[in-house]
Design an enzyme around this catalytic site. Sequence first.
Site, short mmCIF file in Angstrom:
data_model
loop_
_atom_site.label_atom_id
_atom_site.label_comp_id
_atom_site.label_asym_id
_atom_site.label_seq_id
_atom_site.Cartn_x
_atom_site.Cartn_y
_atom_site.Cartn_z
N HIS A 122 0.85 -1.18 0.00
CA HIS A 122 0.00 0.00 0.00
C HIS A 122 0.90 1.23 0.00
CE1 HIS A 122 -2.91 2.93 1.67
NE2 HIS A 122 -3.86 2.09 1.32
N ASP A 195 2.91 -4.54 8.29
CA ASP A 195 1.66 -3.79 8.12
C ASP A 195 0.52 -4.81 8.22
OD1 ASP A 195 -0.65 -2.61 7.13
OD2 ASP A 195 0.27 -1.84 5.30
N GLN A 198 -4.68 -5.37 6.88
CA GLN A 198 -5.61 -6.31 6.25
C GLN A 198 -5.61 -7.68 6.89
OE1 GLN A 198 -7.76 -5.45 3.97
NE2 GLN A 198 -6.97 -3.37 3.67
N LYS A 221 -10.66 -0.94 10.13
CA LYS A 221 -10.71 -2.16 9.32
C LYS A 221 -11.02 -3.39 10.16
CE LYS A 221 -7.41 -0.32 5.96
NZ LYS A 221 -8.30 -0.11 4.80
N CYS A 358 -4.79 2.30 -3.85
CA CYS A 358 -3.59 2.83 -3.18
C CYS A 358 -2.41 1.87 -3.32
CB CYS A 358 -3.86 3.14 -1.71
SG CYS A 358 -5.05 4.46 -1.46
#
Length: 399
Positions: A122, A195, A198, A221, A358
Amino acid sequence: MLDLASVRSDFPILQHQVYGQPLVYLDNAATTQKPRCVVEKLTEGYYHTNANIHRGVHFLSRQATEAHEAARETVRRFLNARSAKEIIFTRGTTEAINMLASSYGKAFMQPGDEVIVTAMEHHSNIVPWQLQGMRLKVIPINERGELEMEAYERLFTGRTRLVAVTHVSNVLGTVNPVEDMIRIARRRQVPVLVDGAQAVAHRPVDVQALDADFYAFSGHKIYAPTGIGVLYGKENWLDRLPPYQGGGEMIASVSFEKTSFNELPYKFEAGTPDCIGSTALAEALRYLSSFGWEALAAHEEALLDYATQRLAGAGAHLFGQAAAKSGVVSFQLGTIHPYDLGMLLDGLGIAVRTGHHCAEPLMRVLGVEGTVRASFALYNTKEEIDALMAGIERVKGMF
């Protein structure tokens, strides 16, 4: 097995209509909807314990402080961090990565030093490093959307200062082998940032088992409000990093000649934090955890398999078919532009994502300008995928 009728009743927005059609919300990788208990936690905070924290001796301030720090402990347990000192509240994954890029960059990097990232990152795990003057070394992917691990090992040089990788791709749904990646980096004494934006809503994350040096995620999220997130960092690293911002709370003492900084985690939390949002984040984590990871995984895997089969049967070109994959399907449909398909589906009450998500560098690797993306959450159903497919067939008839 999830009781989907009960789950969906927890999310009032799912009973809404869009353009006179039942809402079919398939944009969960962008943001999830919020259960009633999370919204009620926000209301409770503003109506009953609204005060500035850590600074006041009065009753409301003490209550708000206790609730905020209890939320930090909930996050610690959720990630299985060793200490609550390792949990830094941020506005989300983007701020968490910017914070680390700034602080770690000041302490341990020089312009031209290298950060290893993946081809599927991202923008929020690309741009902050470029702003610090870092050179990005990129792990390539194969035709299935999986990382080429042998190439990863060859990217390390004497100037590698950090590995910064996504746990799960927001476009391909690929679940990256971060455990192996961390072990490889550890042999070279290079720290790793993961990261997890997700990942955390779809799988258990144990930062001690991963041995991640840093791990970031966003509340919105994972069924929590916008504007709240977390940066986990090992205490020995956070102790060595300078503050990201200056202001109230992050100080031990201030004079016009010199400032000394507060202990962890407050050194990185300048100003008034979102102490109401933190309690709502904790409520969202409790809500999600109440279903059990096995049931959640089985439900979302069934949705992903069903959507993949239906889309392939309709002639869609699918991007990302990794062996380990989470609840995202990105696709194109013939010569129909993704934006056109998304807009026409919206007219039928179906919310999907279109564009580069993104992740422009990944789009260039894939050789496309953008895709349509459907992404799933615990409240989605096979009937909603049927509605998506009926909408796609209707759109195909227009072209």
